[in-house]
Scaffold this motif. Structure first.
Motif, PDB file in Angstrom:
ATOM      1  N   LYS A 156       0.807  -1.204   0.000  1.00  0.00           N
ATOM      2  CA  LYS A 156       0.000   0.000   0.000  1.00  0.00           C
ATOM      3  C   LYS A 156       0.849   1.266   0.000  1.00  0.00           C
ATOM      4  O   LYS A 156       1.902   1.327   0.621  1.00  0.00           O
ATOM      5  CB  LYS A 156      -0.918   0.002   1.221  1.00  0.00           C
ATOM      6  CG  LYS A 156      -1.999   1.060   1.196  1.00  0.00           C
ATOM      7  CD  LYS A 156      -2.895   0.898   2.398  1.00  0.00           C
ATOM      8  CE  LYS A 156      -4.036   1.879   2.378  1.00  0.00           C
ATOM      9  NZ  LYS A 156      -4.951   1.686   1.266  1.00  0.00           N
ATOM     10  N   VAL A 157       0.382   2.271  -0.729  1.00  0.00           N
ATOM     11  CA  VAL A 157       0.951   3.604  -0.637  1.00  0.00           C
ATOM     12  C   VAL A 157      -0.111   4.522  -0.069  1.00  0.00           C
ATOM     13  O   VAL A 157      -1.300   4.366  -0.339  1.00  0.00           O
ATOM     14  CB  VAL A 157       1.435   4.128  -2.017  1.00  0.00           C
ATOM     15  CG1 VAL A 157       2.613   3.310  -2.506  1.00  0.00           C
ATOM     16  CG2 VAL A 157       0.319   4.116  -3.036  1.00  0.00           C
ATOM     17  N   VAL A 158       0.291   5.468   0.761  1.00  0.00           N
ATOM     18  CA  VAL A 158      -0.645   6.378   1.412  1.00  0.00           C
ATOM     19  C   VAL A 158      -0.718   7.667   0.603  1.00  0.00           C
ATOM     20  O   VAL A 158       0.301   8.275   0.281  1.00  0.00           O
ATOM     21  CB  VAL A 158      -0.208   6.671   2.862  1.00  0.00           C
ATOM     22  CG1 VAL A 158      -1.136   7.687   3.500  1.00  0.00           C
ATOM     23  CG2 VAL A 158      -0.213   5.380   3.669  1.00  0.00           C
ATOM     24  N   THR A 159      -1.916   8.090   0.273  1.00  0.00           N
ATOM     25  CA  THR A 159      -2.135   9.302  -0.505  1.00  0.00           C
ATOM     26  C   THR A 159      -2.841  10.347   0.356  1.00  0.00           C
ATOM     27  O   THR A 159      -3.299  10.068   1.476  1.00  0.00           O
ATOM     28  CB  THR A 159      -3.005   8.999  -1.739  1.00  0.00           C
ATOM     29  OG1 THR A 159      -4.344   8.683  -1.302  1.00  0.00           O
ATOM     30  CG2 THR A 159      -2.434   7.822  -2.532  1.00  0.00           C
ATOM     31  N   ARG A 160      -2.982  11.547  -0.203  1.00  0.00           N
ATOM     32  CA  ARG A 160      -3.706  12.602   0.516  1.00  0.00           C
ATOM     33  C   ARG A 160      -5.153  12.193   0.776  1.00  0.00           C
ATOM     34  O   ARG A 160      -5.739  12.601   1.787  1.00  0.00           O
ATOM     35  CB  ARG A 160      -3.657  13.910  -0.277  1.00  0.00           C
ATOM     36  CG  ARG A 160      -2.316  14.622  -0.228  1.00  0.00           C
ATOM     37  CD  ARG A 160      -2.409  16.000  -0.869  1.00  0.00           C
ATOM     38  NE  ARG A 160      -2.773  15.905  -2.283  1.00  0.00           N
ATOM     39  CZ  ARG A 160      -3.220  16.932  -3.009  1.00  0.00           C
ATOM     40  NH1 ARG A 160      -3.381  18.123  -2.440  1.00  0.00           N
ATOM     41  NH2 ARG A 160      -3.495  16.773  -4.291  1.00  0.00           N
ATOM     42  N   LEU A 161      -5.718  11.401  -0.138  1.00  0.00           N
ATOM     43  CA  LEU A 161      -7.098  10.962   0.060  1.00  0.00           C
ATOM     44  C   LEU A 161      -7.240  10.154   1.343  1.00  0.00           C
ATOM     45  O   LEU A 161      -8.241  10.291   2.062  1.00  0.00           O
ATOM     46  CB  LEU A 161      -7.560  10.136  -1.138  1.00  0.00           C
ATOM     47  CG  LEU A 161      -8.979   9.571  -1.056  1.00  0.00           C
ATOM     48  CD1 LEU A 161     -10.006  10.690  -0.914  1.00  0.00           C
ATOM     49  CD2 LEU A 161      -9.284   8.709  -2.272  1.00  0.00           C
ATOM     50  N   HIS A 162      -6.252   9.319   1.651  1.00  0.00           N
ATOM     51  CA  HIS A 162      -6.314   8.542   2.895  1.00  0.00           C
ATOM     52  C   HIS A 162      -6.337   9.463   4.111  1.00  0.00           C
ATOM     53  O   HIS A 162      -7.076   9.225   5.073  1.00  0.00           O
ATOM     54  CB  HIS A 162      -5.114   7.595   2.986  1.00  0.00           C
ATOM     55  CG  HIS A 162      -5.124   6.520   1.944  1.00  0.00           C
ATOM     56  ND1 HIS A 162      -4.171   6.428   0.967  1.00  0.00           N
ATOM     57  CD2 HIS A 162      -5.989   5.502   1.712  1.00  0.00           C
ATOM     58  CE1 HIS A 162      -4.426   5.393   0.195  1.00  0.00           C
ATOM     59  NE2 HIS A 162      -5.532   4.812   0.621  1.00  0.00           N
TER      60      HIS A 162
END
Length: 292
Positions: free
Chosen positions: A140-146
């Motif tokens: 998983k990569v964490v984005t601003r949406l998360h």
């Protein structure tokens, strides 16, 4: 055939796991699907395994990715398909982009905590640093949406959109300028790995017609081959305009829903009919035509 070349799973900022995405593609009677997670291909490996387990012989999975890139100060997303997943240039760029995402996520996390947000309600900024080559899990990569979803879920704002307006959007207190690769590098890497590169959602960058034409010209000069002409949330005028641009610049045309989660207005495979005058990006791909 029902073809969708742009969707996201939990390997980036989608709501469905790769296995759930494959199942939904089966329900929606999709024939060809490209999972194009942001700077990640781990979802493809998991989807391929799920396809075999679910015995969805009809569904053809295409290797794909959506690279975040920089061009003239704008963040431009480049889709890539049909590349060698194990090509050294692809493996290297994916690793570099993942590290850039981890570093940006850590910076956003620190800024939010400084603003008084409780650290334990926020996503872990570096959840998984393992190499994703041949991975059966979704790294998983964490984005601003998360972060936006976490802020909304814990009452720091009244909607996901408000989280961007209050914290995460450009110019706000927790915004962190991205340090992505250049557009030209992403195109070169996709080409080196035997793939096809396309500009994703060309009208999403708030470019004037003059700047959009400049983007397309430089993209093509860099070796780019396609334009995402067809998406599920277009009006007829937007579709006509992108069709004209693809024809004028002699680019192949792609179609994709940019599906992230089940919803009323954006669905996997919906409203993706390709105009007859365009040459689809898949025109020479070895696809199995249903019924033959």
């Amino acid at each position: 055939m029902q073809i969708d070349l742009h969707c996201h799973t939990t390997a980036s900022d989608g709501a469905l796991t790769p296995a759930e995405m494959v199942m939904r593609a089966g329900v929606m009677q999709i024939d060809v699907l490209a999972i194009t997670d942001h700077d990640s291909v781990s979802g493809f490996y998991a989807a391929k395994k799920a396809r075999e387990e679910q015995r969805l012989a009809r569904l053809q999975l295409i290797p794909g990715v959506e690279f975040s890139t920089l061009w003239e100060g704008f963040e431009i997303h480049i889709l890539g398909w049909q590349f060698d997943l194990e090509h050294p240039a692809i493996v290297r760029l994916l690793a570099e982009q993942r590290e850039r995402r981890h570093q940006r996520s850590e910076a956003i996390h620190a800024k939010l905590v400084k603003q008084g947000v409780a650290a334990d309600v926020l996503p872990t900024p570096r959840p998984d640093s393992r190499p994703e080559l041949n991975s059966e899990s979704t790294a998983k990569v964490v984005t601003r949406l998360h972060y936006a979803e976490a802020l909304f879920a814990h009452g720091y704002c009244n909607s996901v959109q408000n989280a961007f307006e209050k914290y995460l959007g450009k110019g706000q207190c927790a915004y962190e300028k991205p340090q992505w690769c250049l557009m030209s590098e992403a195109v070169a890497v996709i080409n080196a790995a035997g793939g096809v590169a396309s500009i994703a959602h060309p009208l999403a960058y708030d470019l004037s017609n003059k700047w959009l034409r400049r983007l397309i010209t430089e993209f093509k000069d860099d070796g780019g081959q396609a334009l995402e002409v067809i998406s599920s949330q277009q009006n007829p005028e937007q579709r006509r305009w992108l069709t004209e641009l693809a024809l004028e610049y002699e680019l192949l045309a792609s179609a994709g829903s940019d599906f992230h989660y089940p919803g009323r207005y954006r669905e996997l495979g919906r409203n993706l009919t390709m105009p007859n005058e365009l040459t689809p990006v898949w025109h020479d791909w070895p696809l199995q035509i249903r019924g033959m």
